[in-house]
Structure formats: C-alpha cells, structure tokens
Design a protein around this motif. Structure first.
Motif, PDB file in Angstrom:
ATOM      1  N   SER A 133      24.208 -13.354 -15.327  1.00 13.97           N
ATOM      2  CA  SER A 133      23.020 -13.188 -16.016  1.00 13.97           C
ATOM      3  C   SER A 133      22.485 -11.956 -15.267  1.00 13.97           C
ATOM      4  CB  SER A 133      22.223 -14.357 -15.923  1.00 13.97           C
ATOM      5  OG  SER A 133      20.991 -14.030 -16.478  1.00 13.97           O
ATOM      6  N   THR A 134      21.475 -11.271 -16.362  1.00 16.33           N
ATOM      7  CA  THR A 134      20.824 -10.217 -15.827  1.00 16.33           C
ATOM      8  C   THR A 134      19.580 -10.944 -15.034  1.00 16.33           C
ATOM      9  OG1 THR A 134      19.614 -10.491 -18.120  1.00 16.33           O
ATOM     10  CG2 THR A 134      21.083  -8.719 -17.873  1.00 16.33           C
ATOM     11  N   LYS A 135      19.285 -12.042 -15.031  1.00 12.53           N
ATOM     12  CA  LYS A 135      18.331 -12.690 -13.933  1.00 12.53           C
ATOM     13  C   LYS A 135      18.778 -12.660 -12.776  1.00 12.53           C
ATOM     14  CE  LYS A 135      14.956 -13.967 -16.925  1.00 12.53           C
ATOM     15  NZ  LYS A 135      13.656 -13.169 -16.967  1.00 12.53           N
ATOM     16  N   GLY A 136      20.101 -12.263 -12.573  1.00 15.20           N
ATOM     17  CA  GLY A 136      20.425 -12.299 -11.122  1.00 15.20           C
ATOM     18  C   GLY A 136      21.221 -13.544 -10.641  1.00 15.20           C
ATOM     19  N   TYR A 137      21.978 -14.123 -11.555  1.00 15.78           N
ATOM     20  CA  TYR A 137      22.661 -15.378 -11.077  1.00 15.78           C
ATOM     21  C   TYR A 137      23.989 -15.423 -11.777  1.00 15.78           C
ATOM     22  CZ  TYR A 137      21.101 -17.857 -15.029  1.00 15.78           C
ATOM     23  OH  TYR A 137      21.016 -18.022 -16.291  1.00 15.78           O
ATOM     24  N   PHE A 206      26.093 -18.567  -8.129  1.00 14.03           N
ATOM     25  CA  PHE A 206      25.808 -17.840  -7.326  1.00 14.03           C
ATOM     26  C   PHE A 206      24.630 -17.040  -7.200  1.00 14.03           C
ATOM     27  CE2 PHE A 206      30.271 -18.707  -7.967  1.00 14.03           C
ATOM     28  CZ  PHE A 206      30.957 -18.405  -6.767  1.00 14.03           C
ATOM     29  N   ALA A 207      23.845 -16.656  -6.228  1.00 12.86           N
ATOM     30  CA  ALA A 207      22.675 -16.384  -6.084  1.00 12.86           C
ATOM     31  C   ALA A 207      22.736 -14.547  -6.126  1.00 12.86           C
ATOM     32  CB  ALA A 207      21.675 -16.800  -5.127  1.00 12.86           C
ATOM     33  N   GLY A 208      21.810 -14.053  -6.328  1.00  9.05           N
ATOM     34  CA  GLY A 208      21.583 -12.555  -6.297  1.00  9.05           C
ATOM     35  C   GLY A 208      21.075 -12.174  -4.920  1.00  9.05           C
ATOM     36  N   PRO A 209      19.707 -11.417  -5.248  1.00  7.83           N
ATOM     37  CA  PRO A 209      18.845 -11.795  -6.425  1.00  7.83           C
ATOM     38  C   PRO A 209      18.953 -10.611  -7.584  1.00  7.83           C
ATOM     39  CG  PRO A 209      17.518 -10.394  -4.434  1.00  7.83           C
ATOM     40  CD  PRO A 209      19.014 -10.748  -3.960  1.00  7.83           C
ATOM     41  N   GLU A 210      19.987  -9.437  -7.037  1.00 11.95           N
ATOM     42  CA  GLU A 210      20.444  -8.742  -8.238  1.00 11.95           C
ATOM     43  C   GLU A 210      21.812  -8.972  -8.894  1.00 11.95           C
ATOM     44  OE1 GLU A 210      18.442  -6.811  -9.795  1.00 11.95           O
ATOM     45  OE2 GLU A 210      16.562  -6.820  -8.235  1.00 11.95           O
ATOM     46  N   MET A 211      22.253  -8.428  -9.926  1.00 10.48           N
ATOM     47  CA  MET A 211      23.656  -8.719 -10.389  1.00 10.48           C
ATOM     48  C   MET A 211      24.525  -8.361  -9.550  1.00 10.48           C
ATOM     49  SD  MET A 211      23.151  -7.505 -14.388  1.00 10.48           S
ATOM     50  CE  MET A 211      24.649  -8.235 -15.089  1.00 10.48           C
ATOM     51  N   LEU A 212      24.249  -7.085  -8.661  1.00 10.47           N
ATOM     52  CA  LEU A 212      25.297  -6.686  -7.600  1.00 10.47           C
ATOM     53  C   LEU A 212      25.507  -7.703  -6.672  1.00 10.47           C
ATOM     54  CD1 LEU A 212      27.059  -4.617  -6.076  1.00 10.47           C
ATOM     55  CD2 LEU A 212      25.257  -3.500  -5.274  1.00 10.47           C
ATOM     56  N   GLN A 213      24.579  -8.421  -6.166  1.00 12.75           N
ATOM     57  CA  GLN A 213      24.779  -9.202  -5.147  1.00 12.75           C
ATOM     58  C   GLN A 213      25.382 -10.485  -5.458  1.00 12.75           C
ATOM     59  OE1 GLN A 213      21.316  -7.854  -5.391  1.00 12.75           O
ATOM     60  NE2 GLN A 213      22.368  -6.313  -3.902  1.00 12.75           N
ATOM     61  N   VAL A 214      25.135 -10.941  -6.630  1.00 14.06           N
ATOM     62  CA  VAL A 214      25.823 -11.916  -7.572  1.00 14.06           C
ATOM     63  C   VAL A 214      27.465 -11.618  -7.495  1.00 14.06           C
ATOM     64  CG1 VAL A 214      26.581 -13.140  -9.563  1.00 14.06           C
ATOM     65  CG2 VAL A 214      24.064 -12.511  -9.162  1.00 14.06           C
ATOM     66  N   MET A 215      27.833 -10.551  -7.494  1.00  8.64           N
ATOM     67  CA  MET A 215      29.242  -9.986  -7.853  1.00  8.64           C
ATOM     68  C   MET A 215      29.736 -10.212  -6.173  1.00  8.64           C
ATOM     69  SD  MET A 215      30.371 -10.277 -10.702  1.00  8.64           S
ATOM     70  CE  MET A 215      31.937 -10.288  -9.980  1.00  8.64           C
ATOM     71  N   PRO A 562      20.211  -2.721 -13.064  1.00 10.95           N
ATOM     72  CA  PRO A 562      20.292  -3.973 -13.588  1.00 10.95           C
ATOM     73  C   PRO A 562      18.668  -3.835 -14.361  1.00 10.95           C
ATOM     74  CG  PRO A 562      19.817  -4.449 -11.385  1.00 10.95           C
ATOM     75  CD  PRO A 562      20.383  -3.057 -11.427  1.00 10.95           C
ATOM     76  N   THR A 563      17.906  -2.955 -13.952  1.00 17.57           N
ATOM     77  CA  THR A 563      16.380  -3.105 -14.636  1.00 17.57           C
ATOM     78  C   THR A 563      16.520  -2.154 -15.867  1.00 17.57           C
ATOM     79  OG1 THR A 563      15.716  -1.544 -13.048  1.00 17.57           O
ATOM     80  CG2 THR A 563      15.489  -3.711 -12.683  1.00 17.57           C
ATOM     81  N   ASP A 564      17.466  -1.122 -15.826  1.00 14.78           N
ATOM     82  CA  ASP A 564      17.506  -0.190 -16.768  1.00 14.78           C
ATOM     83  C   ASP A 564      18.066  -0.722 -18.099  1.00 14.78           C
ATOM     84  OD1 ASP A 564      18.024   2.035 -18.541  1.00 14.78           O
ATOM     85  OD2 ASP A 564      18.799   3.205 -17.222  1.00 14.78           O
ATOM     86  N   LYS A 565      17.275  -1.070 -19.211  1.00 17.43           N
ATOM     87  CA  LYS A 565      17.833  -1.789 -20.457  1.00 17.43           C
ATOM     88  C   LYS A 565      18.725  -0.875 -21.168  1.00 17.43           C
ATOM     89  CE  LYS A 565      14.097  -5.093 -20.882  1.00 17.43           C
ATOM     90  NZ  LYS A 565      13.134  -5.785 -21.597  1.00 17.43           N
ATOM     91  N   ASN A 566      18.819   0.391 -20.920  1.00 18.26           N
ATOM     92  CA  ASN A 566      19.724   1.386 -21.655  1.00 18.26           C
ATOM     93  C   ASN A 566      21.272   0.890 -21.075  1.00 18.26           C
ATOM     94  OD1 ASN A 566      17.721   3.041 -23.064  1.00 18.26           O
ATOM     95  ND2 ASN A 566      16.966   3.786 -20.966  1.00 18.26           N
TER      96      ASN A 566
END
Length: 716
Positions: A133-137, A206-215, A562-566
């Motif tokens: 998720s874009t919420k970082g999990y 799986f926690a993030g806090p960002e999407m990269l950390q989830v992966m 992840p914060t760039d909606k584009n």
C-alpha cells in the motif's frame, strides 16, 4: 441456572475466539496473524531462512502499521474470509508478477498460476497473494490455495446512510458503460480476502514506513535477494530447437568472429531424445559426444543452458525410480515428480547433478511449470486440480507451488557444488527473492513485457522481456534496448536459424535470406550488447544490495518516490539500480512522454540536463538508449568484454554527474561461487571530492575484479 449457563456460553465463545486468532511478531517490522487451523504445507515451509542480519539493521518498528486486531475473520462454506479496513486514499500494488495492470486499486485479483494471462483478473506466471500500500505496509497471505482479493472494490450497504435524504435525490441517467460498470462506481474502504478450501489462514503484515522498506523487509524475510554470477547478467542467446552440436558451435563462432559479446548459449528441446514429456537423455543423432561438445563450448567462453521441464517420459533413465514419488496424473504421458517428497527430489536431483551439473552444464531453462491455460478447454495439458501427490498436496496447491519447488530443487544442486548459476523459469511463487532465476513468457506484447519489469519490484522475482522476432528495424532495436535494461538479457531464437538482427522475417530467416541492411542492424545489436557489458559492475552491485538489504534492483518509480502522486500510475518507466531511470520506447516508436521525478536528470546519450518533477516529450533515434541518470551520481562503466571468466578484470571509467555527496559501492568477489556467503568479498567505494576521484577497497577478498582507469566530470 440460566445466568450461569449464559456465562459459560460466553466464556466458551471467548475461548474459541482467542484460540482462533493469534498475533505474533516474527521479525523486525513483521507480524503474523493466525486464524483457525491453517493447512499443513504452507509457502513459508519452503522459503530460505530469514536474513535477520539485514532485517535487524533496518529501523526498529515496534507497532504494526495497521491495527491487526481489527482484521475480521469468518469461516465460510467456501473457505476463510478476512476483511481489513483501509483508507479510501490508499493505492495498492503487487499481487506478484501481474501482466496487465499496475495500480491494482479497485480490482478483483484471483491468484492462480496460469500459462496465459486471462481477462486481467490476476492469473499469470507468478501471481502472489501479497500486496503493498502507498500507506507504507504490505499484506501477505501464506497459502498455496487459490486466493481472491477484492481490493477496495466492493462497497457494503451501510445501514446508517440508508435513509439519508441525499440518497433519495433524483439521479441522472448514465449513458456511459465505463461509468456504469467500471470500478469508479464501487469505492470501498475495505480489502476482502478469500482463501478457498481451508479452515484457517495465516496473514503476514510488513511495515515500512515507506514502500521501499516494505519491499526490503519482504525480500529479507524471504532470505535476501539472490546474487547471480557476473556472466548471468551478460548476454544470452538461445539457439534453434533443431540445432545439432555443430550448428550450436557455428552459432557460437559467429559471435566470437564478429566480437559480439555472448556469455551463454541455450539449447532448446532438440538436445533430448524425448521432450514432451522429457527423457533428460542426450539425442545421439544431434549430440553424439556430449562431453566433447560441452568442453569445446566452455573453452570458447560459452556457458551452456539446457531446456527441460519436469514431466518425465517413460523412456527416461529415471522414470521407474521417479514414478513412486509422482502424482497420480501424467502430463504428456510423463510422470509428475513431487518436489516436496524427499525421495522425488533425490532421484531427480542426483540424476541432474551427476549427468549435467558435474559435467559442465552451467544452467537450465525450466519450462511448462506454470500449468495449462484456463481458457483452452481442449488444451488441458497440465495436471488437474484433482490430482494428488505423495506429499499430501492436491493439484490446486501444487499448481501454485510447482515452479518454485522445481527451481529450489535444481538451484540447490548448484549451491551444493559451490557453483553459481542463472536460470530461466516460467513460474514462481512467494519468497523467491533468493533464487537466481528470471521468469519469461510465451506472450509477446512489448507494453506487457515492460509493465512486468515494473511489477517485478513488488514480487521478489526477476523478469526477462526476451527478444524473439520483430516486424521492422525500429521494433527490433527498441526490443533490444528493453532487454538491455532488464534483469536478464536474452534473445530467444528457438525457431530462427539466424539472429533476428540478420533477418526478422521468420521464413526468410530460416531460408538464410539476410536483410539488405543486416550489417547496420548487426552493429546496432553489438553496440547495445556492449553497453550491457559496460553496465555489469553497476548491475552486479545492485544485486548485491538486493541480497544484503533487500532493495529490488528493478523497481517502479513509486517505490523510490512514494509521495509523488505523478508516479502512482506510471507503468512504463522504472529504476535500474540506484541511479538509472529507464523509459523504454515501445514497439517502433521514436517519441514518448517521460516523467522525471524531483531533482535533476541527465540524458545518458547527450548529457542534456532536465529539471525533475516534470513531464517531457522525448524523441530518440535508434542509436540512443532511453536511460536517464539521476543527479549527483557517480556511474561506473566498464570496458566491454566478450565474455566473463573468474579471472576477468573490468577496466572502469567513472562518469560524475553533478556533485555526489556519498560514495558508490561496487561489490567484488569471485562471482562463479558462493564464497561470499563465507565473507570472502570486498566493497570498492568510489567517491568524488572537488575535482578528484578516489577508490577505497575494504574486505578480505584477495583478487581485484575492478580497475579504475578514468574519472570524467560530465556535468555540474
């Protein structure tokens, strides 16, 4: 008595609830929720040991990123249902190596391994019950059953709003079928998950806090990303299926005579006496002296890759031994080995180890492990869902796991012999990050192939957008560019007598009628393959990072931004390593729109500077590759070699873009073996200060693989 009975009933219900649902923190930033009684064989049983060293270096997360106590479970007649509340602003990605869709929000995803993509509902070569998720999990369902996700797609009736006046307003008649039937009309704040045929379920968060950390956490939980041999990142050419040993040798000599780099040549079905199903025995007509052939190819710098699948023909030397460890149904008349069964793994593995691994075969292409196409009722070539296996699994479960178990069995043979390899495979599942394999497909849409590179970063797998035939010069070059910018650079010419850059018309190719401009196209192909070879140290180090900290070497822009909606909808651009943004030109195109995230970027071909956070219309000739270099990058580029050996030394020129503040690290070891697992490796730190470059080597590996010969400032 009534009150006492009621109290007892309440206590029993409470006890049953607490027994049914448990929550356990299993690693830093990873939680497991168990409901009911999950099945005996779950995907976690087959994964590599968790890379705790990498996980423990990540920021400590003490609280789950979602309130796991609020996940609602329910036993249904069809299986188990889990419901999770989500924010309506969230976007969802992943579900394995999806083909047709990038942003999965509002979709129904049915996780079924299938040899052909069907109707964009989730089927594919490596669909997985795991999303981010874009919420970082991230959420993973630990099951090999068919799993269906309703990804914030179905709104429930809310009793509180039934009588609101706004619901009674007159509605306009909608004439647009997209609005009537599309996902936009059913927004939901819930993800619903159904697992069929089970009385229990395990969910990992799986926690993030960002999407990269989830992966990163997912890949490290899987065991850390696999590091292929350096030659496995070079160029591979697959010869025609009917080729004899002499024709394969002639093909190899073509590459050496024209000084076109090539590390591996693949042999297609004709090397065996039977291929559907497989005998795993050399065809004496085409390959009368296999040992001599292997030695000759190896001495000329070629690694050999053998095509096969696991279904074992009755004439195979191992048929009688493997039959007791096989399913009760056949495929193409052959036995289907059970790779969970220790006996099945031993029979299949011992034969391959003794007859191929120890005799110089460097790799395998594992075909047909993705099951039959559901849409072709007259082509049900695979084992059915009703099949049973000695390990106790049924056909449905094994269908999901077969590609993964097949890889694991075969890759373990090389690990046992301390030999690194790079496979092709046509199916995979959860926790495959440690496997040095690349998935491929018989489908051939260029746009789908690029989207699968993007989605591979959510999946823990490598993807190969292989080149086959093309329709014109421009498509040939654009597809060559795409495979140059992928995890596995392969030209698959299993039905072509000549390389496709000499003739892309199939009939003319097989009649040895070359294109009028074949020399021009040959040089373009050579230039791109040489570019690939120059990127080897950069790519190899990206895979080392994948191993040690879980960062996917190929990933969607949204993972880095992840914060760039584009970036949330961009499915045709991706990061390759830390510093290169790839934007493939599809089919025969010469112009496309490219979005560059925040920061400055440089055209790899011209060094033209672009301001980030903007969209550009970019034109490129066929001699220009669509790569953009991130600002403040130190890019190491090697002088191309024609093939890689354990003694190869790469002469490296460093290009400096902007003012790099941190060092770039190159991973250095003997890439032909697994001694890095024993700590035998170096990190070569390259840094730039003022107008000078510096290289600092740390570690205990004695050999120097990289030699820095030049530093060049490209732009401020």
């Amino acid at each position: 008595m009534k009150k006492e009975s009621l109290l007892i009933a309440i206590l029993i219900i409470t006890f049953q609830f607490t027994q049914a649902q448990t929550i356990e923190k299993v690693a830093n930033g990873i939680w497991k929720i168990t409901y009911g009684t999950p099945e005996h064989h779950l995907p976690t049983e087959f994964k590599n040991p968790t890379a705790f060293s990498g996980l423990n270096k990540m920021p400590a997360i003490h609280v789950a990123p979602v309130d796991v106590k609020t996940i609602h479970f329910k036993q249904m007649s069809k299986g188990v249902l889990a419901e999770m509340k989500v924010d309506t602003s969230e976007r969802f990605y992943g579900f394995g190596l999806q083909t047709n869709t990038f942003d999965q929000t509002g979709m129904r995803r049915e996780i079924r391994t299938n040899s052909w993509t069907v109707g964009n509902i989730g089927f594919g070569h490596a669909p997985m019950p795991f999303y981010i998720s874009t919420k970082g999990y991230g959420v993973l369902v630990n099951s090999s059953r068919y799993v269906t996700f309703y990804v914030a797609s179905k709104g429930k009736l809310d009793e509180r709003v039934r009588n609101k006046k706004e619901n009674q307003k007159e509605q306009k008649v909608v004439l647009n079928t997209v609005q009537l039937y599309g996902k936009a009309v059913t927004p939901s704040n819930e993800v619903s998950i159904q697992v069929e045929g089970t009385k229990g379920i395990e969910i990992y968060v799986f926690a993030g806090p960002e999407m990269l950390q989830v992966m990163q956490r997912y890949n490290l939980f899987s065991g850390g990303g696999g590091i292929p041999p350096m030659w496995g990142l070079g160029f591979k050419y697959r010869g025609k299926a009917t080729f004899t040993d002499k024709q394969i040798q002639e093909t190899g000599q073509y590459f050496r005579n024209h000084h076109i780099p090539c590390d591996m040549i693949g042999l297609e079905p004709g090397w065996q006496t039977a291929s559907y199903s497989c005998s795993f025995a050399w065809n004496p007509k085409n390959f009368p002296n296999p040992s001599s052939f292997i030695d000759s190819m190896n001495k000329n710098g070629f690694k050999l890759n053998l095509w096969e699948h696991a279904y074992t023909h009755p004439t195979s030397p191992i048929f009688q031994k493997i039959a007791p460890y096989s399913a009760n149904y056949t495929v193409w008349g052959g036995a289907v080995p059970d790779f969970i069964s220790a006996g099945g793994r031993k029979v299949f593995g011992d034969y391959h180890e003794n007859n191929f691994v120890k005799k110089g075969i460097a790799a395998f292409k594992l075909d047909e492990c993705d099951a039959a196409d559901y849409t072709k009722a007259d082509r049900e070539w695979s084992f059915p869902d009703i099949a049973t296996f000695p390990s106790g699994l049924d056909g449905e479960q094994m269908r999901q796991l077969y590609g993964l178990l097949y890889q694991k069995t075969m890759l373990n043979l090389y690990h046992k012999n301390n030999i690194r390899t790079m496979f092709d495979v046509r199916a995979s599942h959860l926790f495959a990050a440690p496997y040095t394999s690349a998935l491929y497909s018989d489908m051939y849409s260029h746009a789908d192939f690029v989207r699968m590179i993007v989605n591979s970063g959510f999946s823990g797998v490598n993807w190969s957008p292989e080149l086959r035939e093309t329709s014109n010069d421009a498509e040939l070059v654009r597809r060559l560019q795409t495979i140059t910018m992928s995890a596995h650079m392969v030209a698959n010419c299993w039905y072509l007598s000549q390389p496709p850059w000499l003739q892309y018309n199939i009939d003319k190719n097989n009649n040895n009628e070359l294109l009028p401009n074949y020399k021009v196209l040959e040089q373009k192909a050579k230039k791109l393959i040489e570019l690939r070879m120059s990127l080897l140290p950069y790519l190899y180090s990206a895979f080392a990072k994948y191993h040690f900290d879980g960062t996917p070497p190929f990933r969607a822009l949204i993972i880095d931004y992840p914060t760039d909606k584009n970036t949330w909808k961009i499915d045709d651009e991706y990061m390759m390593g830390e510093s290169l943004l790839c934007a493939p030109f599809l089919d025969s195109s010469s112009e496309r729109t490219v979005y560059l995230p925040a920061g400055n970027w440089y055209d790899y071909n011209t060094n033209k500077k672009y301001e980030g956070g903007k969209e550009y219309s970019i034109s490129m000739t066929l001699d220009q590759i669509p790569m953009f270099v991130k600002d403040n990058t130190l890019l190491p580029l090697a002088q191309p070699v024609e093939y890689v050996t354990p003694s190869t030394v790469f002469n490296i020129s460093c290009k400096v873009y902007g003012n790099p503040a941190t060092a770039v690290k190159l991973f250095e070891d003997n890439s032909s073996n697994f001694n890095f697992e024993k700590g035998q490796y170096n990190w070569l730190s390259l840094s730039w200060k003022g107008n000078n470059g510096n290289a600092l080597r740390t570690g205990n590996f004695k050999q120097q693989v990289y030699k820095i010969i030049d530093w060049k400032k490209i732009a401020q």
